[in-house]
Design an enzyme around this catalytic site. Sequence first.
Site, PDB file in Angstrom:
ATOM      1  CG  ASP A  12      29.748  31.563  39.499  1.00 57.24           C
ATOM      2  OD1 ASP A  12      30.985  31.609  39.375  1.00 57.24           O
ATOM      3  OD2 ASP A  12      29.055  32.561  39.794  1.00 57.24           O
ATOM      4  CB  SER A  68      29.082  43.567  36.633  1.00 57.47           C
ATOM      5  OG  SER A  68      28.340  42.395  36.358  1.00 57.47           O
ATOM      6  CG  HIS A  70      31.910  38.471  43.454  1.00 55.96           C
ATOM      7  ND1 HIS A  70      32.940  37.898  44.140  1.00 55.96           N
ATOM      8  CD2 HIS A  70      31.722  37.725  42.336  1.00 55.96           C
ATOM      9  CE1 HIS A  70      33.368  36.826  43.470  1.00 55.96           C
ATOM     10  NE2 HIS A  70      32.651  36.699  42.371  1.00 55.96           N
ATOM     11  N   GLY A  71      29.600  42.204  42.911  1.00 56.93           N
ATOM     12  CA  GLY A  71      28.572  43.164  43.299  1.00 56.93           C
ATOM     13  C   GLY A  71      28.651  44.497  42.575  1.00 56.93           C
ATOM     14  CG  HIS A  98      35.197  35.021  39.470  1.00 54.97           C
ATOM     15  ND1 HIS A  98      34.136  34.329  39.988  1.00 54.97           N
ATOM     16  CD2 HIS A  98      35.941  34.121  38.792  1.00 54.97           C
ATOM     17  CE1 HIS A  98      34.233  33.063  39.639  1.00 54.97           C
ATOM     18  NE2 HIS A  98      35.333  32.902  38.921  1.00 54.97           N
ATOM     19  N   GLY A  99      33.811  38.997  39.101  1.00 57.00           N
ATOM     20  CA  GLY A  99      33.469  40.363  39.510  1.00 57.00           C
ATOM     21  C   GLY A  99      33.678  41.377  38.403  1.00 57.00           C
TER      22      GLY A  99
END
Length: 339
Positions: free
Chosen positions: A83, A222, A188-189, A219-220
């Site tokens: 990653d 969540s 992200h996060g 990506h990112g």
Amino acid sequence: MPLMTTKPMFDLAYSGGFAIGAFNVNNMEITQGIIEACAAEQSPLILQVSKGARKYANYRYLRHIIAAAVEEHPELPIAIHLDHGDTVDLVQTCINDGFTSVMIDGSHHDYEHNVELTKKATDLAHAHGVTVEAELGMLGGIEEDVVGLSAEDYEKNIEKFLTDPDQAADFWKRTGIDSLAVAIGTSHGAYKFKHEAKLAFNRIEQIMKTCPGLPLVMHGSSSVPQEFIDLVNKYGGAMPNAKGVPEEQINYAAKHYGVCKVNIDTDLRLALTAKIREVFATKPAEFDPRNYLGPGREAIISMVKRKVGPSCLNSAGKAEAVIKHWEKLGKPLPKYYTK
Ligand code: G3H
Ligand code: 13P
Ligand code: ZN
């Protein structure tokens, strides 16, 4: 022993109405939680390892944990992916370590530099039978920090940072990558949106027009489940205003577009942290790590089961079809897969 590249998975996911979860692993409990959930749901999966994870755990340990997971569940299609790789040297090391897929992320460089770096990494990986993901555009979170932007400014000027569809076509042609991580409004996060949580579906459509057949990666992605944020905040944590990508939007992207890979790390961290906090707060005398890491692992299992289900990634039950397709392709394996 279906350890494989991402190709057999993405071939089916592209137009099959599902996406593969790419879960970040940093230790044994996280890896076990992911694998147990995917085994229960018969879902193909990608285990991904960041540079930071390699450093934290010492990749030798992670390698054996991952090997144990593959041995426990030989019926599952599994890819092992780097990653956010940043150098050709790291890509080479991961190929030697038996990774089946790598990401080279030159998105923070200027365009020509990104093309050059990605092309070098791709030629190297392809020579070893390893698939390659690269990135174009700028996500929020970690990446906006690189150029010193505030989250507010990033969100205000989002159109500027999304992946350019024409540039994506040129990038694909010049590098020969197997999949492309696109900036479509995610970051992200745990703090993804200051305002409305909204993905740029129109941008995905445009990229699919200029790059027909190219597997796209989110990506990112969540979703920052409220149940975990509530537990964290209830038991001594402080994560106000945490917000993720709604699972319905991920589901829409997986079902209707060429989004084949969805990256999830933050949700795993949150599940583990929320449960550990709960145990520490409700059982202050507890000091056996098995009694707080265990509930964390259980929380990961239920969360990942939901993620791979029909309301999110929709990959549950697709393991057998992916294996059959891999067999039809002649069971391609990277050169160093046994290491
Ligand atoms: O995109 C980043 C992943 O969440 C990995 O994070 O570099 O802290 O391991 P890390
Ligand atoms: P999250 O922070 O949303 O989990 O994204 C993880 C990721 O994109 C890893 O590359
Ligand atoms: Zn990422």
